[in-house]
Design a protein around this motif. Structure first.
Motif, PDB file in Angstrom:
ATOM      1  N   ASP A   1       0.809  -1.211   0.000  1.00 43.89           N
ATOM      2  CA  ASP A   1       0.000   0.000   0.000  1.00 43.89           C
ATOM      3  C   ASP A   1       0.845   1.265   0.000  1.00 43.89           C
ATOM      4  O   ASP A   1       0.341   2.366   0.212  1.00 43.89           O
ATOM      5  CB  ASP A   1      -0.940   0.002   1.217  1.00 43.89           C
ATOM      6  CG  ASP A   1      -2.064  -1.011   1.049  1.00 43.89           C
ATOM      7  OD1 ASP A   1      -2.438  -1.275  -0.106  1.00 43.89           O
ATOM      8  OD2 ASP A   1      -2.554  -1.536   2.064  1.00 43.89           O
ATOM      9  N   VAL A   2       2.148   1.123  -0.197  1.00 46.39           N
ATOM     10  CA  VAL A   2       3.014   2.296  -0.314  1.00 46.39           C
ATOM     11  C   VAL A   2       3.035   2.709  -1.787  1.00 46.39           C
ATOM     12  O   VAL A   2       3.483   1.952  -2.646  1.00 46.39           O
ATOM     13  CB  VAL A   2       4.439   1.989   0.185  1.00 46.39           C
ATOM     14  CG1 VAL A   2       5.317   3.212   0.023  1.00 46.39           C
ATOM     15  CG2 VAL A   2       4.395   1.532   1.645  1.00 46.39           C
TER      16      VAL A   2
ATOM     17  N   ALA B   1      -7.725  -1.238  -3.525  1.00 48.55           N
ATOM     18  CA  ALA B   1      -6.618  -2.191  -3.524  1.00 48.55           C
ATOM     19  C   ALA B   1      -7.161  -3.580  -3.219  1.00 48.55           C
ATOM     20  O   ALA B   1      -8.289  -3.740  -2.741  1.00 48.55           O
ATOM     21  CB  ALA B   1      -5.583  -1.783  -2.478  1.00 48.55           C
ATOM     22  N   GLY B   2      -6.343  -4.592  -3.488  1.00 53.59           N
ATOM     23  CA  GLY B   2      -6.752  -5.949  -3.163  1.00 53.59           C
ATOM     24  C   GLY B   2      -7.015  -6.132  -1.688  1.00 53.59           C
ATOM     25  O   GLY B   2      -7.818  -6.982  -1.282  1.00 53.59           O
ATOM     26  N   SER B   3      -6.379  -5.328  -0.851  1.00 57.28           N
ATOM     27  CA  SER B   3      -6.588  -5.382   0.591  1.00 57.28           C
ATOM     28  C   SER B   3      -7.919  -4.785   1.011  1.00 57.28           C
ATOM     29  O   SER B   3      -8.341  -4.929   2.159  1.00 57.28           O
ATOM     30  CB  SER B   3      -5.456  -4.640   1.306  1.00 57.28           C
ATOM     31  OG  SER B   3      -5.443  -3.271   0.920  1.00 57.28           O
ATOM     32  N   GLY B   4      -8.599  -4.103   0.086  1.00 62.21           N
ATOM     33  CA  GLY B   4      -9.872  -3.467   0.388  1.00 62.21           C
ATOM     34  C   GLY B   4      -9.774  -1.976   0.600  1.00 62.21           C
ATOM     35  O   GLY B   4     -10.791  -1.282   0.630  1.00 62.21           O
ATOM     36  N   ASN B   5      -8.581  -1.440   0.748  1.00 63.78           N
ATOM     37  CA  ASN B   5      -8.409  -0.005   0.948  1.00 63.78           C
ATOM     38  C   ASN B   5      -8.737   0.766  -0.323  1.00 63.78           C
ATOM     39  O   ASN B   5      -8.400   0.336  -1.425  1.00 63.78           O
ATOM     40  CB  ASN B   5      -6.974   0.316   1.375  1.00 63.78           C
ATOM     41  CG  ASN B   5      -6.611  -0.300   2.705  1.00 63.78           C
ATOM     42  OD1 ASN B   5      -7.479  -0.597   3.520  1.00 63.78           O
ATOM     43  ND2 ASN B   5      -5.327  -0.505   2.933  1.00 63.78           N
ATOM     44  N   GLU B   6      -9.391   1.897  -0.158  1.00 67.51           N
ATOM     45  CA  GLU B   6      -9.707   2.743  -1.299  1.00 67.51           C
ATOM     46  C   GLU B   6      -8.467   3.530  -1.692  1.00 67.51           C
ATOM     47  O   GLU B   6      -7.897   4.249  -0.869  1.00 67.51           O
ATOM     48  CB  GLU B   6     -10.854   3.688  -0.959  1.00 67.51           C
ATOM     49  CG  GLU B   6     -11.461   4.368  -2.177  1.00 67.51           C
ATOM     50  CD  GLU B   6     -12.722   5.123  -1.826  1.00 67.51           C
ATOM     51  OE1 GLU B   6     -12.620   6.092  -1.047  1.00 67.51           O
ATOM     52  OE2 GLU B   6     -13.807   4.735  -2.311  1.00 67.51           O
ATOM     53  N   VAL B   7      -8.035   3.403  -2.942  1.00 73.91           N
ATOM     54  CA  VAL B   7      -6.782   4.023  -3.378  1.00 73.91           C
ATOM     55  C   VAL B   7      -6.964   4.944  -4.580  1.00 73.91           C
ATOM     56  O   VAL B   7      -6.021   5.631  -4.960  1.00 73.91           O
ATOM     57  CB  VAL B   7      -5.725   2.953  -3.717  1.00 73.91           C
ATOM     58  CG1 VAL B   7      -5.326   2.167  -2.480  1.00 73.91           C
ATOM     59  CG2 VAL B   7      -6.224   2.019  -4.824  1.00 73.91           C
TER      60      VAL B   7
ATOM     61  N   THR C   1     -13.007 -20.097  -9.362  1.00 68.97           N
ATOM     62  CA  THR C   1     -13.343 -20.713  -8.082  1.00 68.97           C
ATOM     63  C   THR C   1     -12.777 -19.888  -6.935  1.00 68.97           C
ATOM     64  O   THR C   1     -11.707 -19.280  -7.046  1.00 68.97           O
ATOM     65  CB  THR C   1     -12.786 -22.142  -7.981  1.00 68.97           C
ATOM     66  OG1 THR C   1     -11.369 -22.130  -8.218  1.00 68.97           O
ATOM     67  CG2 THR C   1     -13.438 -23.053  -9.016  1.00 68.97           C
ATOM     68  N   LYS C   2     -13.533 -19.877  -5.840  1.00 65.96           N
ATOM     69  CA  LYS C   2     -13.090 -19.253  -4.584  1.00 65.96           C
ATOM     70  C   LYS C   2     -12.719 -17.795  -4.781  1.00 65.96           C
ATOM     71  O   LYS C   2     -11.769 -17.292  -4.197  1.00 65.96           O
ATOM     72  CB  LYS C   2     -11.900 -20.017  -4.003  1.00 65.96           C
ATOM     73  CG  LYS C   2     -12.164 -21.494  -3.757  1.00 65.96           C
ATOM     74  CD  LYS C   2     -10.909 -22.201  -3.273  1.00 65.96           C
ATOM     75  CE  LYS C   2     -11.151 -23.687  -3.094  1.00 65.96           C
ATOM     76  NZ  LYS C   2      -9.926 -24.413  -2.659  1.00 65.96           N
ATOM     77  N   GLY C   3     -13.503 -17.105  -5.609  1.00 65.52           N
ATOM     78  CA  GLY C   3     -13.196 -15.713  -5.880  1.00 65.52           C
ATOM     79  C   GLY C   3     -14.202 -14.764  -5.267  1.00 65.52           C
ATOM     80  O   GLY C   3     -15.141 -15.154  -4.565  1.00 65.52           O
ATOM     81  N   THR C   4     -13.992 -13.491  -5.523  1.00 70.58           N
ATOM     82  CA  THR C   4     -14.858 -12.422  -5.053  1.00 70.58           C
ATOM     83  C   THR C   4     -15.227 -11.544  -6.237  1.00 70.58           C
ATOM     84  O   THR C   4     -14.401 -11.284  -7.114  1.00 70.58           O
ATOM     85  CB  THR C   4     -14.142 -11.578  -3.983  1.00 70.58           C
ATOM     86  OG1 THR C   4     -13.794 -12.415  -2.876  1.00 70.58           O
ATOM     87  CG2 THR C   4     -15.032 -10.461  -3.492  1.00 70.58           C
ATOM     88  N   ALA C   5     -16.479 -11.097  -6.264  1.00 67.94           N
ATOM     89  CA  ALA C   5     -16.951 -10.254  -7.353  1.00 67.94           C
ATOM     90  C   ALA C   5     -17.490  -8.943  -6.802  1.00 67.94           C
ATOM     91  O   ALA C   5     -18.122  -8.909  -5.746  1.00 67.94           O
ATOM     92  CB  ALA C   5     -18.027 -10.968  -8.161  1.00 67.94           C
ATOM     93  N   VAL C   6     -17.223  -7.878  -7.510  1.00 65.51           N
ATOM     94  CA  VAL C   6     -17.825  -6.583  -7.214  1.00 65.51           C
ATOM     95  C   VAL C   6     -18.401  -6.023  -8.501  1.00 65.51           C
ATOM     96  O   VAL C   6     -17.926  -6.326  -9.599  1.00 65.51           O
ATOM     97  CB  VAL C   6     -16.814  -5.577  -6.612  1.00 65.51           C
ATOM     98  CG1 VAL C   6     -16.305  -6.057  -5.271  1.00 65.51           C
ATOM     99  CG2 VAL C   6     -15.660  -5.321  -7.566  1.00 65.51           C
TER     100      VAL C   6
ATOM    101  N   GLU D   1     -20.732  -3.637  -2.729  1.00 65.91           N
ATOM    102  CA  GLU D   1     -20.066  -4.460  -1.736  1.00 65.91           C
ATOM    103  C   GLU D   1     -19.634  -5.774  -2.406  1.00 65.91           C
ATOM    104  O   GLU D   1     -20.322  -6.280  -3.297  1.00 65.91           O
ATOM    105  CB  GLU D   1     -21.005  -4.752  -0.565  1.00 65.91           C
ATOM    106  CG  GLU D   1     -21.418  -3.511   0.205  1.00 65.91           C
ATOM    107  CD  GLU D   1     -20.224  -2.773   0.761  1.00 65.91           C
ATOM    108  OE1 GLU D   1     -19.456  -3.385   1.534  1.00 65.91           O
ATOM    109  OE2 GLU D   1     -20.035  -1.590   0.411  1.00 65.91           O
ATOM    110  N   PRO D   2     -18.516  -6.355  -2.000  1.00 65.28           N
ATOM    111  CA  PRO D   2     -18.061  -7.616  -2.626  1.00 65.28           C
ATOM    112  C   PRO D   2     -18.909  -8.792  -2.191  1.00 65.28           C
ATOM    113  O   PRO D   2     -19.560  -8.771  -1.136  1.00 65.28           O
ATOM    114  CB  PRO D   2     -16.617  -7.743  -2.121  1.00 65.28           C
ATOM    115  CG  PRO D   2     -16.598  -6.993  -0.830  1.00 65.28           C
ATOM    116  CD  PRO D   2     -17.568  -5.860  -0.987  1.00 65.28           C
TER     117      PRO D   2
END
Length: 782
Positions: A71-72, A204-210, A491-496, A537-538
């Motif tokens: 995240d840097v 970001a993949g971590s969920g932080n808004e960038v 498989t085992k994913g997330t969608a937004v 939301e994911p």
């Protein structure tokens, strides 16, 4: 004895172009060809991933992108120096600049140029963040891969990491799904993938808004392609045998620097003749040029530079991992091909490092060919070429390929010295350059292979909202199908869900400021050019190859406003795709802008046999006595006992709005408890039906004790088009007009009738304006 290579090269009349260390000019042109090859296979890919302009527009003053580690985030910039390498100085190439400036292709070329950043070179050296270890200061040390011994550059000891590990960003020896979290390379496959997710979602993949703004998201797109360009550079280096046969060619650590001494090898290897020669062909160096020979400090005219490189002609390879583009167990990687198929300056016949190509001279046919001598003016020499075959695990065997040559002093030596001459390098160019382009296109195809198709849900609309509220759309429904061309499961994913849009700054809740209304003189001036996103939301998602599933996304934290225009809906999946644990798949659909549909109670007039007749002021009798007589006589004939007073206006009650499945109560998307006469409700919809495509809706209702109202009203809805066309530079908008003073894109008047229906003359009747223009509340059942 074996004559030192540097002397043999010049003495054999092989253009001893001892200059800079494929060169970045060559890489840039190969990359442009690879992008064109990829686009020919996937012509809609830029639109599919949501770059609707076709360009990645960043800050024009700074042309900024990002260097990111976790995240840097640090800003980095495009330099004018890169333009010279990308476009060259030949005036014939200059007109192409405006055509591709800011496109993904240009950002790829920037990355492919900057991957050669090294201390002491003429590049901008814009790598200031980790500047202590050699593999940051000298990125080129990580550009080698020996596929036979699975080793990086061996120069006294291991220098840097293997090219495939550096390109992917993985822990050496751990495979494609093991990112090195401490990696020094911030422009790897993993970085490109993370940047793409940030460009698509703003998170970001971590969920932080960038990425809050379009400018920031575009910078992440620029970073995505910049990083992929770095990766393509490393793939293309696998087509240079010196990079796959551990043959150093830096031109550094030479005795007598800066003027190398003849006959004495450089510790870092003499500069690559192959790379300089290819670069001259790539750049189209004029027919007459000047070179300096190692044994003659005066310039020597050399006539007849070879023809431009041919970049196309090899089929795009299909692979199931990033690493397999480099080397595979079946020897189908590009490093496999160049290592086993070709000699290099330092590993020619006589060297015992590699078993292939075969080092026995008896395996080759000896063919004599004459060459001019650039280091001895007006002279020429006959060179014996050694001709053989080159095997390709994918397409077969190329025959009669000049792979080596005897040095001109071989006749005077007990042990012939073998070298590489122009014919050998031309053969390499003909076979290796098209493969470098095709493998680069194949890697792009693999990176962007995750695709989704988006269609309307079972209820027929993507979103429904009550326009008496100012909240906007808070829920999105759609069907999504896994359309990955390689038949890989997700498989085992997330969608937004991501809805991209631009605001109508003239918008008002009564729609007087809507595009195309009589109150808006210049609709284009109302369009905010800054793109915004509404992100859901994911939610978890798995899809087998070809599987379709209906999804419901929660937009309550980022509602889509009613003022939205230029709407593109995306579904972004991140998770396992085939063998890749953290892939990205995306689907994009261009939807019409919000359709504002008005449902109005117009029982203040009566439809009589195909014509509307108004009630008198009391609402008890019809104004036209003839119509009253007609009605009474008709009903007496039908022996219904109906009299004129029973035909007065009535509130419609329990109205249900349905679209795709009118006979299914479960398909109801909106309900209106009661709609009094001269009142209306306005429903906002997102559809997939543009102006040229109708879709049917039906309204179920109960209109009280009067038996003379039908149970269902039907009609069509067509979403408006309010968006820019970037290809034509035009803005298209749909006209919107008021009916009885209420603005809407589509209208339906619920009324009572006897005899013939009045649907054909609904708009022709002179209706009085409504006294109350506030829409009646709608209960959304979506």
């Amino acid at each position: 004895m074996v004559i030192p290579k540097v002397v043999v090269v010049c003495a054999a009349a092989l253009y001893a172009l001892c200059s800079n260390a494929f060169e970045v000019d060559t890489h840039a042109r190969m990359t442009a060809a690879s992008w064109s090859t990829f686009i020919e296979k996937r012509p809609q890919v830029v639109e599919e991933i949501g770059i609707v302009r076709g360009k990645v527009l960043t800050d024009p003053k700074f042309h900024q992108y990002y260097d990111a580690s976790a995240d840097v985030i640090r800003a980095r910039y495009f330099y004018v120096w890169e333009l010279g390498k990308i476009y060259g100085v030949d005036s014939r190439e200059m007109p192409t600049i405006t055509a591709i400036l800011g496109t993904p292709a240009e950002w790829l070329m920037q990355g492919v140029v900057r991957e050669d950043d090294s201390q002491g070179e003429s590049n901008p050296q814009d790598n200031p963040f980790i500047a202590t270890a050699n593999n940051e200061r000298y990125r080129v040390l990580n550009h080698f891969l020996d596929p036979v011994n699975r080793k990086p550059l061996q120069f006294l000891d291991d220098r840097g990491v293997r090219a495939d590990d550096w390109a992917i960003g993985r822990i050496p020896g751990k495979g494609d799904n093991a990112p090195d979290l401490t990696r020094s390379n911030h422009f790897s496959v993993f970085d490109a993938r993370e940047s793409m997710y940030r460009a698509l979602t703003g998170n970001a993949g971590s969920g932080n808004e960038v990425a809050m703004t379009e400018l920031e998201r575009n910078r992440w797109w620029a970073t995505t392609f910049r990083a992929l360009g770095d990766v393509l550079h490393l793939i293309q280096d696998m087509a240079q045998p010196q990079h796959t046969r551990n043959d150093t060619h830096s031109g550094r650590l030479c005795p007598g620097d800066p003027d190398p001494m003849p006959r004495i090898p450089c510790t870092g290897g003499h500069k690559s003749v192959l790379e300089q020669y290819m670069n001259n062909r790539a750049r189209g160096v004029p027919a007459t040029t000047h070179i300096v020979c190692t044994n003659d400090t005066s310039p020597a005219d050399y006539i007849g530079i070879a023809q431009p490189l041919e970049y196309l002609g090899y089929p795009i390879p299909s692979r199931d991992s990033y690493g397999s583009f480099f080397f595979t167990e079946t020897l189908s990687g590009l490093a496999d091909y160049s290592n086993r198929g070709f000699f290099s300056a330092g590993t020619n016949i006589g060297a015992t490092t590699y078993a292939l190509p075969i080092t026995a001279v008896s395996a080759y046919t000896r063919v004599l060919q004459a060459y001019p001598l650039p280091c001895a003016r007006h002279l020429s020499a006959r060179v014996a070429l050694l001709v053989g075959n080159v095997a390709d695990a994918g397409v077969g065997v190329a025959t009669n390929i000049p792979l080596s040559a005897e040095g001109m002093f071989s006749a005077a030596s007990t042990y012939p010295a073998y070298t590489l001459v122009r014919a050998n390098y031309d053969a390499m160019a003909a076979l290796l350059i098209p493969r470098a382009v095709a493998y680069s296109a194949g890697l792009l195809d693999y990176f962007f292979r995750g695709t989704l198709a988006i269609t309307a849900p079972a209820v027929g609309v993507f979103a429904v909202a009550d326009h008496s509220s100012s909240t906007g759309f808070t829920k999105l429904k759609l069907k999504v199908r896994n359309t990955n061309a390689r038949s890989e499961a997700m498989t085992k994913g997330t969608a937004v869900a991501v809805i991209r849009f631009r605001n109508n700054t003239c918008y008002t809740s009564d729609l007087h400021g809507q595009y195309g209304s009589p109150d808006v003189a210049a609709p284009f001036d109302c369009r905010d050019d800054k793109e915004q996103v509404a992100t859901s939301e994911p939610q978890p998602l798995s899809l087998a190859s070809g599987e379709e599933r209906q999804l419901e996304f929660d937009l309550s934290n980022h509602p889509l406003p009613f003022s939205a225009s230029d709407i593109y809906v995306q579904v972004v999946y991140r998770g396992q795709l085939g063998k890749e644990n953290d892939a990205i798949a995306v689907g994009t659909v261009d939807l019409p802008e919000p359709l504002f549909f008005a449902l109005m109670n117009i029982t203040d007039s009566l439809c009589v046999n195909g014509q509307f007749v108004a009630f008198d002021g009391s609402g008890e009798k019809l104004v036209s006595s003839s119509a009253t007589n007609y009605l009474i006589s008709r009903h007496e004939a039908d022996k219904t006992g109906v009299v004129a007073t029973t035909l007065r206006p009535a509130p419609y009650e329990s109205i249900e709005v349905r679209f795709a499945e009118p006979d299914d109560p479960d398909s109801t998307v909106a309900r209106i408890a009661a709609l009094p006469e001269q009142r209306y409700s306005r429903i906002a919809l997102l559809t997939d039906h543009f102006d040229n495509a109708d879709a049917t809706f039906l309204i179920d209702n109960t209109c009280g004790p009067d038996a003379h109202c039908p149970n269902q009203y039907g009609g069509s809805y067509r979403g408006p088009t309010n968006q820019a066309n970037y290809k034509t530079g035009t803005f298209t908008y749909t006209k919107i007009d008021p009916w009885r003073g209420a603005y809407a894109d589509g209208y339906m008047g619920v009324y009572k009738y006897v005899g013939k229906d009045c649907g054909d003359v609904l708009e022709a009747f002179s209706w009085p304006a409504l006294t109350n223009l506030d829409p009646v509340h709608v209960d959304i059942a979506f």
